[in-house]
Scaffold this motif. Structure first.
Motif, short mmCIF file in Angstrom:
data_model
loop_
_atom_site.label_atom_id
_atom_site.label_comp_id
_atom_site.label_asym_id
_atom_site.label_seq_id
_atom_site.Cartn_x
_atom_site.Cartn_y
_atom_site.Cartn_z
N TRP A 43 22.26 36.15 45.24
CA TRP A 43 22.14 37.42 45.94
C TRP A 43 20.78 38.05 45.74
O TRP A 43 20.25 38.73 46.63
CB TRP A 43 23.25 38.38 45.50
CG TRP A 43 24.59 38.03 46.07
CD1 TRP A 43 25.70 37.60 45.39
CD2 TRP A 43 24.97 38.08 47.45
NE1 TRP A 43 26.74 37.37 46.25
CE2 TRP A 43 26.32 37.67 47.52
CE3 TRP A 43 24.30 38.42 48.62
CZ2 TRP A 43 27.00 37.60 48.72
CZ3 TRP A 43 24.98 38.35 49.82
CH2 TRP A 43 26.32 37.94 49.87
N GLN A 203 33.52 31.45 46.95
CA GLN A 203 34.36 32.26 46.06
C GLN A 203 33.51 33.05 45.05
O GLN A 203 33.74 34.23 44.83
CB GLN A 203 35.35 31.36 45.31
CG GLN A 203 36.34 30.62 46.20
CD GLN A 203 35.84 29.23 46.57
OE1 GLN A 203 34.66 29.05 46.90
NE2 GLN A 203 36.75 28.26 46.52
N THR A 206 31.31 35.79 46.78
CA THR A 206 32.17 36.89 47.26
C THR A 206 32.67 37.74 46.11
O THR A 206 32.67 38.97 46.18
CB THR A 206 33.36 36.33 48.06
OG1 THR A 206 32.89 35.52 49.13
CG2 THR A 206 34.21 37.46 48.61
N ARG A 207 33.09 37.09 45.04
CA ARG A 207 33.65 37.81 43.91
C ARG A 207 32.62 38.76 43.27
O ARG A 207 32.92 39.92 43.01
CB ARG A 207 34.17 36.83 42.86
CG ARG A 207 34.82 37.52 41.66
CD ARG A 207 35.47 36.54 40.70
NE ARG A 207 34.52 35.60 40.14
CZ ARG A 207 34.48 34.31 40.44
NH1 ARG A 207 35.34 33.81 41.31
NH2 ARG A 207 33.58 33.51 39.89
N ILE A 209 29.88 40.03 44.53
CA ILE A 209 29.41 41.11 45.39
C ILE A 209 30.48 42.20 45.52
O ILE A 209 30.17 43.37 45.74
CB ILE A 209 29.00 40.56 46.78
CG1 ILE A 209 27.93 41.48 47.40
CG2 ILE A 209 30.19 40.43 47.70
CD1 ILE A 209 26.62 41.45 46.68
N LYS A 210 31.76 41.81 45.37
CA LYS A 210 32.82 42.82 45.38
C LYS A 210 32.80 43.64 44.11
O LYS A 210 33.15 44.83 44.13
CB LYS A 210 34.19 42.13 45.53
CG LYS A 210 34.47 41.60 46.94
CD LYS A 210 35.84 40.95 47.00
CE LYS A 210 36.13 40.45 48.42
NZ LYS A 210 37.47 39.78 48.48
N GLU A 211 32.38 43.04 43.01
CA GLU A 211 32.37 43.74 41.72
C GLU A 211 31.27 44.80 41.66
O GLU A 211 31.53 45.95 41.33
CB GLU A 211 32.18 42.73 40.57
CG GLU A 211 33.37 41.81 40.35
CD GLU A 211 33.09 40.81 39.24
OE1 GLU A 211 32.07 40.97 38.52
OE2 GLU A 211 33.88 39.86 39.07
N ARG A 212 30.03 44.41 41.97
CA ARG A 212 28.90 45.33 41.80
C ARG A 212 27.92 45.21 42.96
O ARG A 212 26.70 45.18 42.76
CB ARG A 212 28.17 45.02 40.47
CG ARG A 212 29.05 44.98 39.24
CD ARG A 212 29.68 46.31 38.93
NE ARG A 212 28.71 47.32 38.55
CZ ARG A 212 28.26 47.48 37.29
NH1 ARG A 212 28.68 46.69 36.33
NH2 ARG A 212 27.41 48.43 37.01
N GLY A 213 28.44 45.16 44.18
CA GLY A 213 27.61 44.87 45.35
C GLY A 213 26.42 45.80 45.53
O GLY A 213 25.30 45.35 45.76
#
Length: 288
Positions: A43, A203, A206-207, A209-213
């Protein structure tokens, strides 16, 4: 006068240093809790590519021969290895410690330059190299805990990849302008390589970026702007002077991690290492 100042290498060097410092501190804050530095590295590269894209489109530089593109892929691989090692290390050690060890890249650059570019050695440069090595030995001696030592070794290896990349950049700038090289080699190639070789890429990406995007994209943005500002400073001023300003900001990083991140453990050790490494980097940068 104001316009002249805003178009000088000094301003761009200071701004690049501020963005580098802020990005490093934010990465340390995130990676203390995030358990997947590889996904974070993807990212970081992807976000940096997005930041660089508009400026690349304004002034694209695209060589027609195949060799520069092959080297861009190699450069992307070096960036992937460097970022993965460095971001993993930031889970274990503070930014000031990693920054002091990362100064060893100047030693590797000196060795590579002497071997392949016939760059001469000067007494001032040799003194600077000795100070950098002294800082590294000092950190190794004082940070003997298992996790700290693991982080230090990771940064040491990362510094070798970094130095190799710096040497390669000097060659590639003969084919690309600075913005295009930053976009292709600095961010896009590394993002694509990460995507292709990372196990369970979808996976994991995605995981995380959901946590601390939001903070991850902020960190990537800081890194992207830092590299663009740094390259602009190199276009406007002498490389040695630009590097001098950026290297000196490690002292600000130490203050920032102490005040903002509240990381004050063995502060005197980190202060000594930072001063030795910064003094060595300054001497290497100003030597002819």
């Amino acid at each position: 006068f104001i316009y002249t100042f805003f178009m000088t290498w000094v301003l761009f060097s200071i701004l690049a240093s501020i963005f580098f410092t802020a990005g490093s501190l934010l990465s340390r804050h995130l990676l203390k809790s995030l358990k997947d530095p590889w996904a974070y590295s993807f990212w970081f590269s992807f976000g940096g590519a997005l930041i660089c894209l508009p400026l690349f489109l304004l002034s694209p530089s695209i060589p027609m021969s195949w060799l520069p593109w092959l080297l861009v892929v190699v450069m992307g691989g070096l960036v992937v290895a460097h970022n993965l090692l460095l971001f993993t290390a930031l889970h274990y050690i503070e930014v000031s410690v990693s920054g002091s060890i990362m100064k060893l890249r100047l030693v590797w650059v000196y060795i590579l330059g002497a071997l392949f570019l016939n760059e001469p050695a000067t007494p001032v440069k040799l003194i600077g190299i000795c100070l950098i090595i002294a800082a590294a030995f000092f950190v190794f001696h004082k940070f003997k805990q298992k996790n700290s030592l693991k982080g230090i070794v990771l940064v040491l290896v990362a510094s070798i990849f970094n130095a190799t990349g710096i040497t390669l950049v000097k060659y590639l700038l003969g084919f690309f302008n600075s913005v295009s090289l930053t976009f292709f080699a600095g961010f896009l190639a590394s993002a694509v390589i990460n995507m292709l070789i990372m196990p369970k890429f979808v996976q994991r990406a995605t995981r995380i970026i959901k946590e601390r995007g939001r903070l991850i994209f902020l960190s990537a943005g800081l890194g992207g702007f830092a590299n663009l500002l740094f390259n602009k400073a190199l276009e406007l001023g002498e490389a040695t002077r630009v590097v001098l300003v950026v290297e000196a900001f490690l002292i600000i990083t130490l203050v920032g991690e102490s005040m903002i991140l509240k990381e004050k453990d063995r502060l005197w050790v980190k202060a000594v290492a930072v001063m030795l490494a910064t003094a060595g980097a300054v001497l290497v940068s100003i030597s002819r």
